[in-house]
Design an enzyme around this catalytic site. Structure first.
Site, PDB file in Angstrom:
ATOM      1  N   GLU A  94     -25.672  11.064 -20.248  1.00  0.00           N
ATOM      2  CA  GLU A  94     -25.299   9.980 -19.374  1.00  0.00           C
ATOM      3  C   GLU A  94     -25.908   8.765 -19.421  1.00  0.00           C
ATOM      4  O   GLU A  94     -27.298   8.600 -19.243  1.00  0.00           O
ATOM      5  CB  GLU A  94     -25.360  10.321 -17.963  1.00  0.00           C
ATOM      6  N   ASP A 121     -27.285   7.871 -25.035  1.00  0.00           N
ATOM      7  CA  ASP A 121     -26.111   7.813 -26.024  1.00  0.00           C
ATOM      8  C   ASP A 121     -26.106   9.295 -26.447  1.00  0.00           C
ATOM      9  O   ASP A 121     -27.013   9.742 -27.008  1.00  0.00           O
ATOM     10  CB  ASP A 121     -26.007   7.163 -27.023  1.00  0.00           C
ATOM     11  N   ASP A 143     -14.516   7.504 -19.700  1.00  0.00           N
ATOM     12  CA  ASP A 143     -14.068   5.714 -19.709  1.00  0.00           C
ATOM     13  C   ASP A 143     -12.753   5.760 -20.425  1.00  0.00           C
ATOM     14  O   ASP A 143     -12.688   6.048 -21.620  1.00  0.00           O
ATOM     15  CB  ASP A 143     -15.110   4.796 -20.383  1.00  0.00           C
ATOM     16  N   LYS A 147      -7.287  -0.923 -22.696  1.00  0.00           N
ATOM     17  CA  LYS A 147      -6.641  -1.774 -23.799  1.00  0.00           C
ATOM     18  C   LYS A 147      -6.523  -1.170 -25.022  1.00  0.00           C
ATOM     19  O   LYS A 147      -7.292  -0.574 -25.600  1.00  0.00           O
ATOM     20  CB  LYS A 147      -7.581  -3.073 -23.642  1.00  0.00           C
ATOM     21  N   ASP A 179      -7.039  11.682 -16.326  1.00  0.00           N
ATOM     22  CA  ASP A 179      -5.809  11.442 -15.393  1.00  0.00           C
ATOM     23  C   ASP A 179      -5.038  10.053 -16.127  1.00  0.00           C
ATOM     24  O   ASP A 179      -3.965   9.695 -15.528  1.00  0.00           O
ATOM     25  CB  ASP A 179      -6.426  10.761 -14.107  1.00  0.00           C
ATOM     26  N   THR A 216     -14.296  16.172  -9.098  1.00  0.00           N
ATOM     27  CA  THR A 216     -15.327  15.134  -9.073  1.00  0.00           C
ATOM     28  C   THR A 216     -14.794  14.113  -8.432  1.00  0.00           C
ATOM     29  O   THR A 216     -13.758  13.830  -7.981  1.00  0.00           O
ATOM     30  CB  THR A 216     -15.852  14.917 -10.617  1.00  0.00           C
ATOM     31  N   ARG A 217     -15.782  13.119  -8.246  1.00  0.00           N
ATOM     32  CA  ARG A 217     -15.502  11.642  -7.424  1.00  0.00           C
ATOM     33  C   ARG A 217     -14.490  10.825  -8.091  1.00  0.00           C
ATOM     34  O   ARG A 217     -13.474  10.177  -7.583  1.00  0.00           O
ATOM     35  CB  ARG A 217     -16.854  10.971  -7.307  1.00  0.00           C
ATOM     36  N   TYR A 218     -14.393  11.081  -9.720  1.00  0.00           N
ATOM     37  CA  TYR A 218     -13.327  10.529 -10.337  1.00  0.00           C
ATOM     38  C   TYR A 218     -12.135  11.094 -10.247  1.00  0.00           C
ATOM     39  O   TYR A 218     -11.034  10.471 -10.293  1.00  0.00           O
ATOM     40  CB  TYR A 218     -13.901  10.409 -12.096  1.00  0.00           C
ATOM     41  N   GLU A 219     -11.923  12.378 -10.096  1.00  0.00           N
ATOM     42  CA  GLU A 219     -10.710  12.949 -10.034  1.00  0.00           C
ATOM     43  C   GLU A 219     -10.352  12.669  -8.483  1.00  0.00           C
ATOM     44  O   GLU A 219      -9.040  12.564  -8.259  1.00  0.00           O
ATOM     45  CB  GLU A 219     -10.777  14.508 -10.070  1.00  0.00           C
TER      46      GLU A 219
END
Length: 237
Positions: A94, A121, A143, A147, A179, A216-219
């Site tokens: 991360e 990375d 991420d 675009k 998602d 997770t928090r993102y989900e």
């Protein structure tokens, strides 16, 4: 630079995304100061390992099978897996230092010891991972780069998938959660090209999470905003 390299000898690689967010709390700064060096695989650092000697996973994890999480976010999934699967050693990558600090706090709280942390990375880690050394890999809510002109920045492109395929053992699982419908499309298009088989026979195989999943928090954010998670499982051929 004209030679395409940093002074350390590392290749010059474009990186897109945040490296640091809002200010860290004092406790998080302490986690970074006191724990990160101990948990980081030193061979990944270019100055410490300019010859790019392979990472000694036996010394790192004592003979455990090794898993890899690419972009662990706040670290809740990585710590959950480490606690649930003490038979595996998990390396997490991360570059976002705030997420690294959050993970270190969770590691302290959970008391797990079968983890290693690369605060950078994943391509630098790929440079030193031995061939066919990873038994399972996770890419969870990466991420989305929504675009169209930025789709080439997504992880599910040959620049990342080719070295991932190299370090995964034959039969290793690669789990992807997202998602974003277009990310699903690109994943299903690109991943099989690198020697992976999509393990899906019925809709539940991508609509329902894995048995050892933790949301997770993102989900949770995706669900609050009405987006539908997809859970894709691939096997390295």
């Amino acid at each position: 630079m004209t030679d395409g390299k940093h002074p350390s000898g590392a290749p010059w690689r474009n990186f897109y995304g945040r490296l640091k967010g809002k200010g860290l709390r004092k406790s998080q700064e302490a986690f970074l100061d006191e724990d990160l060096a101990r948990l980081s695989p030193g061979a990944v650092d270019w100055e410490a390992n300019p010859e790019r000697r392979p990472l000694d996973l036996q010394a790192l994890f004592g003979g455990r099978e090794v898993w890899l999480e690419v972009g662990f976010g706040g670290g809740e999934h990585m710590v959950h897996q480490a606690a649930r699967h003490p038979e595996a050693g998990i390396i997490g990558c991360e570059p976002f230092i705030n997420g690294v600090a959050m993970l270190l706090g969770k590691i302290r709280e959970a008391g797990v010891e079968n983890v290693a942390v690369h605060p950078g990375d994943v391509r630098d880690l790929f440079d030193v991972l031995p061939d066919a050394s990873i038994s399972r890999a996770f890419l969870l809510y990466p991420d989305p780069w929504p675009k169209k002109k930025h789709h080439r920045r997504r992880f599910v492109m040959p620049e990342y998938l080719e070295p991932l395929a190299r370090v995964l053992k034959p039969g290793a699982a690669f789990r992807v959660a997202t998602d974003i419908p277009d990310y699903v499309r690109q994943t299903l298009e690109q991943v099989p090209r690198q020697g992976f088989e999509w393990l899906a026979e019925r809709p539940a195989d991508w609509r329902e999470p894995w048995d050892d999943w933790i949301s997770t928090r993102y989900e949770q954010k995706a669900l609050r905003e009405g987006r539908v998670p997809h859970y894709l499982t691939f096997r390295r051929r």
